[in-house]
Design a protein around this motif. Sequence first.
Motif, PDB file in Angstrom:
ATOM      1  N   CYS A  36       0.850  -1.201   0.000  1.00 24.00           N
ATOM      2  CA  CYS A  36       0.000   0.000   0.000  1.00 24.00           C
ATOM      3  C   CYS A  36       0.885   1.250   0.000  1.00 24.00           C
ATOM      4  N   GLU A  37       1.995   1.152   0.699  1.00 17.15           N
ATOM      5  CA  GLU A  37       2.921   2.284   0.756  1.00 17.15           C
ATOM      6  C   GLU A  37       3.407   2.649  -0.654  1.00 17.15           C
ATOM      7  N   ASP A  38       3.698   1.646  -1.454  1.00 22.02           N
ATOM      8  CA  ASP A  38       4.155   1.907  -2.828  1.00 22.02           C
ATOM      9  C   ASP A  38       3.103   2.695  -3.604  1.00 22.02           C
ATOM     10  N   PHE A  39       1.849   2.343  -3.372  1.00 25.54           N
ATOM     11  CA  PHE A  39       0.763   3.041  -4.077  1.00 25.54           C
ATOM     12  C   PHE A  39       0.671   4.502  -3.632  1.00 25.54           C
ATOM     13  N   VAL A  40       0.653   4.703  -2.317  1.00 25.70           N
ATOM     14  CA  VAL A  40       0.502   6.072  -1.803  1.00 25.70           C
ATOM     15  C   VAL A  40       1.683   6.934  -2.263  1.00 25.70           C
ATOM     16  N   LYS A  41       2.861   6.337  -2.252  1.00 23.34           N
ATOM     17  CA  LYS A  41       4.059   7.068  -2.676  1.00 23.34           C
ATOM     18  C   LYS A  41       3.924   7.497  -4.138  1.00 23.34           C
ATOM     19  N   ALA A  42       3.410   6.624  -4.980  1.00 24.06           N
ATOM     20  CA  ALA A  42       3.230   6.972  -6.396  1.00 24.06           C
ATOM     21  C   ALA A  42       2.268   8.154  -6.516  1.00 24.06           C
ATOM     22  N   MET A  43       1.195   8.137  -5.717  1.00 25.90           N
ATOM     23  CA  MET A  43       0.217   9.226  -5.753  1.00 25.90           C
ATOM     24  C   MET A  43       0.860  10.531  -5.269  1.00 25.90           C
ATOM     25  N   GLU A  44       1.677  10.390  -4.247  1.00 26.85           N
ATOM     26  CA  GLU A  44       2.368  11.546  -3.681  1.00 26.85           C
ATOM     27  C   GLU A  44       3.347  12.138  -4.705  1.00 26.85           C
ATOM     28  N   ASP A  45       4.149  11.274  -5.305  1.00 32.57           N
ATOM     29  CA  ASP A  45       5.147  11.740  -6.263  1.00 32.57           C
ATOM     30  C   ASP A  45       4.494  12.358  -7.497  1.00 32.57           C
ATOM     31  N   ALA A  46       3.387  11.786  -7.921  1.00 34.45           N
ATOM     32  CA  ALA A  46       2.746  12.302  -9.135  1.00 34.45           C
ATOM     33  C   ALA A  46       2.046  13.629  -8.893  1.00 34.45           C
ATOM     34  N   SER A  47       1.617  13.854  -7.654  1.00 33.07           N
ATOM     35  CA  SER A  47       0.814  15.057  -7.394  1.00 33.07           C
ATOM     36  C   SER A  47       1.587  16.151  -6.674  1.00 33.07           C
ATOM     37  N   GLY A  48       2.706  15.773  -6.060  1.00 38.69           N
ATOM     38  CA  GLY A  48       3.452  16.736  -5.263  1.00 38.69           C
ATOM     39  C   GLY A  48       2.773  17.051  -3.940  1.00 38.69           C
ATOM     40  N   ARG A  49       1.778  16.275  -3.599  1.00 41.12           N
ATOM     41  CA  ARG A  49       1.013  16.526  -2.376  1.00 41.12           C
ATOM     42  C   ARG A  49       1.571  15.645  -1.247  1.00 41.12           C
ATOM     43  N   ASP A  50       1.678  16.199  -0.055  1.00 43.37           N
ATOM     44  CA  ASP A  50       2.181  15.425   1.081  1.00 43.37           C
ATOM     45  C   ASP A  50       1.045  14.584   1.660  1.00 43.37           C
ATOM     46  N   LEU A  51       1.198  13.275   1.566  1.00 43.92           N
ATOM     47  CA  LEU A  51       0.158  12.397   2.094  1.00 43.92           C
ATOM     48  C   LEU A  51       0.617  11.714   3.384  1.00 43.92           C
ATOM     49  N   GLY A  52       1.579  12.352   4.037  1.00 40.99           N
ATOM     50  CA  GLY A  52       2.155  11.767   5.257  1.00 40.99           C
ATOM     51  C   GLY A  52       1.112  11.434   6.302  1.00 40.99           C
ATOM     52  N   GLN A  53       0.365  12.437   6.703  1.00 43.57           N
ATOM     53  CA  GLN A  53      -0.638  12.212   7.737  1.00 43.57           C
ATOM     54  C   GLN A  53      -1.787  11.349   7.190  1.00 43.57           C
ATOM     55  N   PHE A  54      -2.025  11.481   5.916  1.00 42.99           N
ATOM     56  CA  PHE A  54      -3.104  10.713   5.301  1.00 42.99           C
ATOM     57  C   PHE A  54      -2.911   9.208   5.482  1.00 42.99           C
ATOM     58  N   ARG A  55      -1.645   8.784   5.561  1.00 41.60           N
ATOM     59  CA  ARG A  55      -1.338   7.356   5.690  1.00 41.60           C
ATOM     60  C   ARG A  55      -1.968   6.722   6.934  1.00 41.60           C
ATOM     61  N   ARG A  56      -2.343   7.550   7.889  1.00 41.88           N
ATOM     62  CA  ARG A  56      -2.980   6.973   9.092  1.00 41.88           C
ATOM     63  C   ARG A  56      -4.250   6.204   8.764  1.00 41.88           C
ATOM     64  N   TRP A  57      -4.860   6.541   7.634  1.00 39.49           N
ATOM     65  CA  TRP A  57      -6.063   5.795   7.237  1.00 39.49           C
ATOM     66  C   TRP A  57      -5.761   4.320   7.047  1.00 39.49           C
ATOM     67  N   TYR A  58      -4.515   4.011   6.712  1.00 35.77           N
ATOM     68  CA  TYR A  58      -4.152   2.609   6.514  1.00 35.77           C
ATOM     69  C   TYR A  58      -3.907   1.896   7.841  1.00 35.77           C
ATOM     70  N   ALA A  59      -3.590   2.672   8.869  1.00 35.48           N
ATOM     71  CA  ALA A  59      -3.131   2.075  10.126  1.00 35.48           C
ATOM     72  C   ALA A  59      -4.173   2.092  11.236  1.00 35.48           C
ATOM     73  N   GLN A  60      -5.072   3.068  11.204  1.00 36.59           N
ATOM     74  CA  GLN A  60      -6.012   3.203  12.313  1.00 36.59           C
ATOM     75  C   GLN A  60      -7.411   2.723  11.922  1.00 36.59           C
ATOM     76  N   ALA A  61      -8.026   1.959  12.815  1.00 38.09           N
ATOM     77  CA  ALA A  61      -9.405   1.513  12.597  1.00 38.09           C
ATOM     78  C   ALA A  61     -10.363   2.524  13.221  1.00 38.09           C
ATOM     79  N   GLY A  62     -11.643   2.307  13.001  1.00 34.38           N
ATOM     80  CA  GLY A  62     -12.659   3.152  13.632  1.00 34.38           C
ATOM     81  C   GLY A  62     -13.161   4.232  12.692  1.00 34.38           C
TER      82      GLY A  62
END
Length: 884
Positions: A425-451
């Motif tokens: 999943c990290e590879d995917f998010v990184k591709a989205m980040e690199d292609a858009s120039g947008r920082d998805l650092g905090q966004f990654r929590r969606w992959y790790a946190q439930a609820g």
Amino acid sequence: MANDAAPQVIRREDYRPPAFLIEQVELGFVLEPSATRVTSRLHLRRNPEAGTPDAPLVLDGQALTLDGIALDGREIAADAYAVDDESLTVAAMPDTGVLEVRTTIDPKANTALEGLYLSNGVFCTQCEAEGFRRITYFPDRPDVMTRYTVRIEADKAACPVMLSNGNPIDRGELGGGRHFAVWQDPHPKPCYLFALVAGDLGVVRDGFTTRSGRKVDLRIYTEHDKVDQCDHAMVSLKKSMKWDEDVFGLEYDLDIFMIVAVSDFNMGAMENKGLNIFNTKYILAKPETATDADYQGIERVVAHEYFHNWTGDRVTCRDWFQLTLKEGLTVFRDQQFSGDMNDAAVQRITDVRRLRSAQFPEDAGPLAHPIRPDSYIEINNFYTTTVYEKGAEVIRMIHTLIGPKNFRRGMDLYFERFDNQAVTCEDFVKAMEDASGRDLGQFRRWYAQAGTPRIEARGRHDETGRRYTLTLRQTCPPTPGQPEKEPFHLPVALGLLDPAGQPVPLRLEGENTEGATSRVLDLTELEQTFVFENVPSAPVPSLLRGFSAPAILDAGYRDAELRHLLAHDTDPFARWEAGQTLALHVMLALIADAQAGRPLALSPGVIEAFGEVLDDQAVAPAFKAQMLALPAQSYLGEQMAVIDPDAVLAVHRFVRKALADALRPHFRTLYDAMTGEARAFSVDADAIGRRSLALTALGYLSAGGNEDGMVLVLDLLAKRATMTEVIAALAILSETERPERTEAFEAFHAKWRHDALVTDKWFGLQAMAQVSDSVERTEALLRHPDYVATNPNRVRSVLGAFAAGNPTGFHREDGKGYALVGREIRELDGMNPQVAARMTQSFGRWRRYDAGRQERMQAELRAILAKPGLSRDVREIAQKSLEG
Ligand code: B3K
Ligand code: ZN
């Protein structure tokens, strides 16, 4: 699979690269129902990147009879390898070598429907997630990708058709009434995408030319007498192929694409490379037998499996913790496709309804897990609505945050980087980040946190400063193993409506942009304030437009504000949502009245608001049907501190009847308008919308058994109505005590008993009928001669329908509903653990009920756990349900 010892927990952090890679594999099958011989030749090479130069070769295997092993052409001695229930180990394996393993398996005895099994005499396979190990010894993990050549040998009469992945490269006759076929797949793939089908099947053929000119031979195989029911699936396939080219530039990559429909299948379908295998439910349709929902389900699932060809097959998952990498993304793609093929707003509403009715409860219960889980016991238990539907919402949020153009760039980059690889999943998010120039650092929590996060929104208007201040706060409740949560990055799409209902141009303090009337705010902190300038009078905020984040919104709306949004919101989702929230307020108050024994009454304001929607000529029928639908009973129950299924049902029925009594002529006009002109049967979006609106109106007109309404219902049954109408009519009749009820169900059964999919509907309607003796009626269905406990569709149509679709029956005060389902789960566990585990989830939410029901649900879970030899699948669900 049965194992009473403490089951092993698999953890994401324990991932290690495979010790051996496979350069190519040759598989040979000599098919016999009870003794199929499998020969596998693995061209092995030690993986230099694993850093394990001395590691033994360990292959996975279950329920296999080992007949012999040879290394580089020489049989190896019994003391050179070890075999147990789960694996085969060759201790002194050289760095390269060809290992030949000969095994025998018993497809006929395989009722778990994993590995190679028989469905109505047809040999077929299901390997995802770990079914290949029930076919032969193999490194059964998705990061071992290789090229397959498959030779199938079988009896000519029993198996005229023999299929596997890729291209057919040879076939011929053998003596003794036997023949063979050889298939080769040029694309490397993990073994979970392997497929084999052999049997006496009919075929429908068509073709598709890709935009670069490749001519693809399209085939759908099914039993001979059903080939006339494959047209809609074929049309859906061609639409999917075109859409993926148009929207994502993705072309099909083989000369042949095959679908096989089989009757016995644990889930909807499977995306095996070039050879998708489907549950008949998601292929077969003809006007007399299929409902509109069936047609739409087929379009969606055919598309989903086809889209996996790129998101799943060409780029696959490194390990099963990454499942949402392919599933969340592919669900997002199929949702976008369905939105483009049908009404986009209705599609979004349908998808959100599904998320709320299944995923939100899962996320709030003992089985809650992040879309990328950290551990599992049985991976089949993680093909959840969280991994799929919430996973799709996470992809949708990326799409919203970076915009469609950047999203497309990100997809291109993802394929450029990872084609033919097994990634994370990290590879995917990184591709989205690199292609858009947008920082998805905090966004990654969606992959790790439930609820499910909750967003509280409060606004304040400053008349003199002409400013509107919106404060957004986020919280997320604890979930098993995650007591505290870090704030999420939530895209909040919004607009403001002025008192006349006009959209307000949005200008955020400190920004120069102006003009747009809808925009996305980034909520990243626990609390954030947004100030909008140049807002002359107090607006009503329209929040979470399009359901821009999978969250629960508490906007503190007063009913007048909801009515304002209901009347004026330009965002169709938010408009629908305003109506739902209004209905929710009203119905929750009525539930409290019902529980306190107060008389129930519907306020004139609500009736008026509803009447306005009813008479609104400007909205399309499909959308209006959604606007008129009351919130589902399950969704209402979820809003209560303690779910009271009886009060929920009573209020649901009361509101339906009160609205009908107050607005009967309006409903009747609508019904007549939607059913008036005779039209040829069609499943285009318009025709489906009209039927859906007509049947919504009919639901109101017949509420409380109203005689005029019932005449319309019986009329539908008497004339040659479509299956959609007949099913709706039967559903209404099923909850009445009228004599016509028995007659209608008997007549339907007599007419359709030879059609399994229609018979499933017949069972399902009765299991879901909320009547006082529904437990006894469901017992009788289980004893019906047409009940087949080994067929998952039939089990779901009775047991699944009762447990999930009949809240007052399943939760009946005396506990008999629980006892019935518990007993069946224990029975089913020995046959099909995967399906049994699904059913067990019905007990998971016991904490949400009153003390008596809690006690009885827990007792049932304990009784399930006490069954000797219980499968790992059911054990994991039952155990976590009790503990979580
Ligand atoms: N990938 C399959 C699901 C396999 C489930 C295994 N227990 C279907 C799909 O999501 O397309
Ligand atoms: Zn999928």
